[in-house]
Scaffold this motif. Sequence first.
Motif, PDB file in Angstrom:
ATOM      1  N   GLN A   1     -14.932 -28.704  16.211  1.00  0.00           N
ATOM      2  CA  GLN A   1     -14.659 -28.800  17.639  1.00  0.00           C
ATOM      3  C   GLN A   1     -14.246 -27.465  18.248  1.00  0.00           C
ATOM      4  O   GLN A   1     -14.508 -27.208  19.421  1.00  0.00           O
ATOM      5  CB  GLN A   1     -13.570 -29.860  17.880  1.00  0.00           C
ATOM      6  CG  GLN A   1     -14.041 -31.283  17.547  1.00  0.00           C
ATOM      7  CD  GLN A   1     -15.223 -31.736  18.403  1.00  0.00           C
ATOM      8  OE1 GLN A   1     -15.104 -31.897  19.602  1.00  0.00           O
ATOM      9  NE2 GLN A   1     -16.377 -31.935  17.786  1.00  0.00           N
ATOM     10  N   ASN A   2     -13.613 -26.583  17.456  1.00  0.00           N
ATOM     11  CA  ASN A   2     -13.231 -25.279  18.009  1.00  0.00           C
ATOM     12  C   ASN A   2     -14.432 -24.339  18.133  1.00  0.00           C
ATOM     13  O   ASN A   2     -14.304 -23.226  18.632  1.00  0.00           O
ATOM     14  CB  ASN A   2     -12.120 -24.632  17.182  1.00  0.00           C
ATOM     15  CG  ASN A   2     -12.533 -24.345  15.755  1.00  0.00           C
ATOM     16  OD1 ASN A   2     -13.671 -24.590  15.370  1.00  0.00           O
ATOM     17  ND2 ASN A   2     -11.610 -23.835  14.960  1.00  0.00           N
ATOM     18  N   ALA A   3     -15.591 -24.800  17.659  1.00  0.00           N
ATOM     19  CA  ALA A   3     -16.819 -24.017  17.824  1.00  0.00           C
ATOM     20  C   ALA A   3     -17.581 -24.473  19.060  1.00  0.00           C
ATOM     21  O   ALA A   3     -18.678 -24.001  19.322  1.00  0.00           O
ATOM     22  CB  ALA A   3     -17.705 -24.140  16.589  1.00  0.00           C
TER      23      ALA A   3
ATOM     24  N   ILE B   1     -16.349 -27.806  25.655  1.00  0.00           N
ATOM     25  CA  ILE B   1     -16.707 -29.149  26.105  1.00  0.00           C
ATOM     26  C   ILE B   1     -16.264 -29.344  27.556  1.00  0.00           C
ATOM     27  O   ILE B   1     -15.105 -29.112  27.898  1.00  0.00           O
ATOM     28  CB  ILE B   1     -16.041 -30.209  25.206  1.00  0.00           C
ATOM     29  CG1 ILE B   1     -16.492 -30.009  23.744  1.00  0.00           C
ATOM     30  CG2 ILE B   1     -16.371 -31.620  25.674  1.00  0.00           C
ATOM     31  CD1 ILE B   1     -15.649 -30.761  22.738  1.00  0.00           C
ATOM     32  N   GLY B   2     -17.196 -29.761  28.405  1.00  0.00           N
ATOM     33  CA  GLY B   2     -16.867 -30.035  29.795  1.00  0.00           C
ATOM     34  C   GLY B   2     -17.305 -28.938  30.746  1.00  0.00           C
ATOM     35  O   GLY B   2     -17.512 -27.788  30.347  1.00  0.00           O
ATOM     36  N   ARG B   3     -17.443 -29.299  31.997  1.00  0.00           N
ATOM     37  CA  ARG B   3     -17.994 -28.385  32.998  1.00  0.00           C
ATOM     38  C   ARG B   3     -17.070 -27.216  33.331  1.00  0.00           C
ATOM     39  O   ARG B   3     -17.452 -26.051  33.200  1.00  0.00           O
ATOM     40  CB  ARG B   3     -18.341 -29.170  34.279  1.00  0.00           C
ATOM     41  CG  ARG B   3     -19.386 -30.259  34.035  1.00  0.00           C
ATOM     42  CD  ARG B   3     -19.805 -30.954  35.311  1.00  0.00           C
ATOM     43  NE  ARG B   3     -20.794 -31.997  35.030  1.00  0.00           N
ATOM     44  CZ  ARG B   3     -21.528 -32.600  35.959  1.00  0.00           C
ATOM     45  NH1 ARG B   3     -21.375 -32.289  37.243  1.00  0.00           N
ATOM     46  NH2 ARG B   3     -22.407 -33.534  35.619  1.00  0.00           N
TER      47      ARG B   3
ATOM     48  N   THR C   1     -19.621 -34.704  20.140  1.00  0.00           N
ATOM     49  CA  THR C   1     -18.201 -34.856  20.446  1.00  0.00           C
ATOM     50  C   THR C   1     -17.913 -36.227  21.042  1.00  0.00           C
ATOM     51  O   THR C   1     -18.770 -36.816  21.718  1.00  0.00           O
ATOM     52  CB  THR C   1     -17.736 -33.757  21.435  1.00  0.00           C
ATOM     53  OG1 THR C   1     -16.361 -33.950  21.732  1.00  0.00           O
ATOM     54  CG2 THR C   1     -18.538 -33.799  22.729  1.00  0.00           C
ATOM     55  N   ARG C   2     -16.698 -36.713  20.800  1.00  0.00           N
ATOM     56  CA  ARG C   2     -16.262 -37.961  21.417  1.00  0.00           C
ATOM     57  C   ARG C   2     -15.478 -37.710  22.695  1.00  0.00           C
ATOM     58  O   ARG C   2     -15.084 -38.643  23.394  1.00  0.00           O
ATOM     59  CB  ARG C   2     -15.374 -38.739  20.427  1.00  0.00           C
ATOM     60  CG  ARG C   2     -16.130 -39.214  19.179  1.00  0.00           C
ATOM     61  CD  ARG C   2     -15.195 -39.978  18.262  1.00  0.00           C
ATOM     62  NE  ARG C   2     -15.890 -40.427  17.054  1.00  0.00           N
ATOM     63  CZ  ARG C   2     -15.301 -41.090  16.062  1.00  0.00           C
ATOM     64  NH1 ARG C   2     -13.997 -41.359  16.135  1.00  0.00           N
ATOM     65  NH2 ARG C   2     -15.992 -41.487  15.013  1.00  0.00           N
ATOM     66  N   ALA C   3     -15.255 -36.440  22.993  1.00  0.00           N
ATOM     67  CA  ALA C   3     -14.506 -36.077  24.200  1.00  0.00           C
ATOM     68  C   ALA C   3     -15.365 -36.311  25.439  1.00  0.00           C
ATOM     69  O   ALA C   3     -16.584 -36.494  25.359  1.00  0.00           O
ATOM     70  CB  ALA C   3     -14.079 -34.620  24.117  1.00  0.00           C
ATOM     71  N   ASN C   4     -14.732 -36.287  26.609  1.00  0.00           N
ATOM     72  CA  ASN C   4     -15.434 -36.442  27.877  1.00  0.00           C
ATOM     73  C   ASN C   4     -16.156 -35.141  28.201  1.00  0.00           C
ATOM     74  O   ASN C   4     -15.586 -34.224  28.788  1.00  0.00           O
ATOM     75  CB  ASN C   4     -14.440 -36.811  28.984  1.00  0.00           C
ATOM     76  CG  ASN C   4     -15.132 -36.984  30.328  1.00  0.00           C
ATOM     77  OD1 ASN C   4     -16.343 -37.185  30.389  1.00  0.00           O
ATOM     78  ND2 ASN C   4     -14.360 -36.892  31.401  1.00  0.00           N
ATOM     79  N   HIS C   5     -17.426 -35.057  27.813  1.00  0.00           N
ATOM     80  CA  HIS C   5     -18.166 -33.793  27.921  1.00  0.00           C
ATOM     81  C   HIS C   5     -18.750 -33.551  29.309  1.00  0.00           C
ATOM     82  O   HIS C   5     -19.203 -32.441  29.600  1.00  0.00           O
ATOM     83  CB  HIS C   5     -19.271 -33.733  26.865  1.00  0.00           C
ATOM     84  CG  HIS C   5     -20.169 -34.928  26.862  1.00  0.00           C
ATOM     85  ND1 HIS C   5     -21.017 -35.225  27.890  1.00  0.00           N
ATOM     86  CD2 HIS C   5     -20.338 -35.919  25.941  1.00  0.00           C
ATOM     87  CE1 HIS C   5     -21.707 -36.321  27.607  1.00  0.00           C
ATOM     88  NE2 HIS C   5     -21.302 -36.774  26.428  1.00  0.00           N
ATOM     89  N   GLN C   6     -18.806 -34.561  30.152  1.00  0.00           N
ATOM     90  CA  GLN C   6     -19.319 -34.420  31.526  1.00  0.00           C
ATOM     91  C   GLN C   6     -20.754 -33.881  31.565  1.00  0.00           C
ATOM     92  O   GLN C   6     -21.167 -33.244  32.532  1.00  0.00           O
ATOM     93  CB  GLN C   6     -18.415 -33.500  32.346  1.00  0.00           C
ATOM     94  CG  GLN C   6     -16.969 -33.959  32.417  1.00  0.00           C
ATOM     95  CD  GLN C   6     -16.081 -32.922  33.080  1.00  0.00           C
ATOM     96  OE1 GLN C   6     -16.064 -31.753  32.678  1.00  0.00           O
ATOM     97  NE2 GLN C   6     -15.352 -33.335  34.098  1.00  0.00           N
ATOM     98  N   GLY C   7     -21.480 -34.146  30.488  1.00  0.00           N
ATOM     99  CA  GLY C   7     -22.878 -33.712  30.450  1.00  0.00           C
ATOM    100  C   GLY C   7     -23.088 -32.274  30.029  1.00  0.00           C
ATOM    101  O   GLY C   7     -24.200 -31.747  30.137  1.00  0.00           O
ATOM    102  N   VAL C   8     -22.033 -31.638  29.510  1.00  0.00           N
ATOM    103  CA  VAL C   8     -22.139 -30.227  29.131  1.00  0.00           C
ATOM    104  C   VAL C   8     -21.390 -29.951  27.826  1.00  0.00           C
ATOM    105  O   VAL C   8     -20.209 -30.278  27.703  1.00  0.00           O
ATOM    106  CB  VAL C   8     -21.544 -29.312  30.228  1.00  0.00           C
ATOM    107  CG1 VAL C   8     -21.594 -27.859  29.785  1.00  0.00           C
ATOM    108  CG2 VAL C   8     -22.258 -29.493  31.538  1.00  0.00           C
TER     109      VAL C   8
END
Length: 248
Positions: A5-7, A10-12, A65-72
């Motif tokens: 995940q640190n690579a 995530i997110g706009r 990712t399971r995080a809220n990526h917002q499409g990015v």
Amino acid sequence: MPVKQNALVIGRQPLVEALQSGKAIDKILLQKNASGEVISSIRKLSRDHNVPIQLVPVEKLNGLTRANHQGVVAFVARVQYMDLQQVIDHVVSEGASPLFLMLDGVTDVRNIGAIARSAVCCGAQAIIIPDKGVGALNEEAMKSSAGALEQIHICRVNSLLKAVDTLHLNGIKVFTSEMRAEENVFELPFTDPCCIIMGDEGKGVQPHLAKAADHFFKIPMAASFDSFNVSVATGIILYEAMKHRMGK
């Protein structure tokens, strides 16, 4: 292989901030049909920083990712990409004669790692790669290079042909291999400032790029076999360059 995940960015808004701060990004995965003011900003920033964008389905992002990526989702680069002209200026200011590599369509990251290792060992100062169509400089590439990718300048450009123009404007000759060439690799003027273009093992160097070269050469072989692996061929060429320069 799961991505750490640190690579990832995530997110706009986190990606906008990463690009604005100059953080090195390998590529951006953008959900198809994603839109909005922030997406427009991401597209502009990606162009400004020569970061490729790949349009993907949402399932691809959800798998990363399971995080809220917002499409990015973006991949953080393991190396800091440099501007080609700045690298040329830096090498020349140190009193060195440029010895660069350009990779055209080399997609196997293990080959890229091995090429970087040979480049550092033989005194090359930079590797030029396109922003698309080359293997990612990821963990596997780093491992294959034994850390060499962190000890050489990496220049990512949006056009290899424009990069050749930049090299020529700075008095740097461009060499490329050609099976039918009359000149052997050991006959090249390696003591001159030069850049060697290495192409895909199957297709070779793109014709429009090869046409811009100053010298065409071949690596003589004892047997009529297909050809050397690209990383082995690069090692042979760079060793010849080092011999010429040490002899000078």
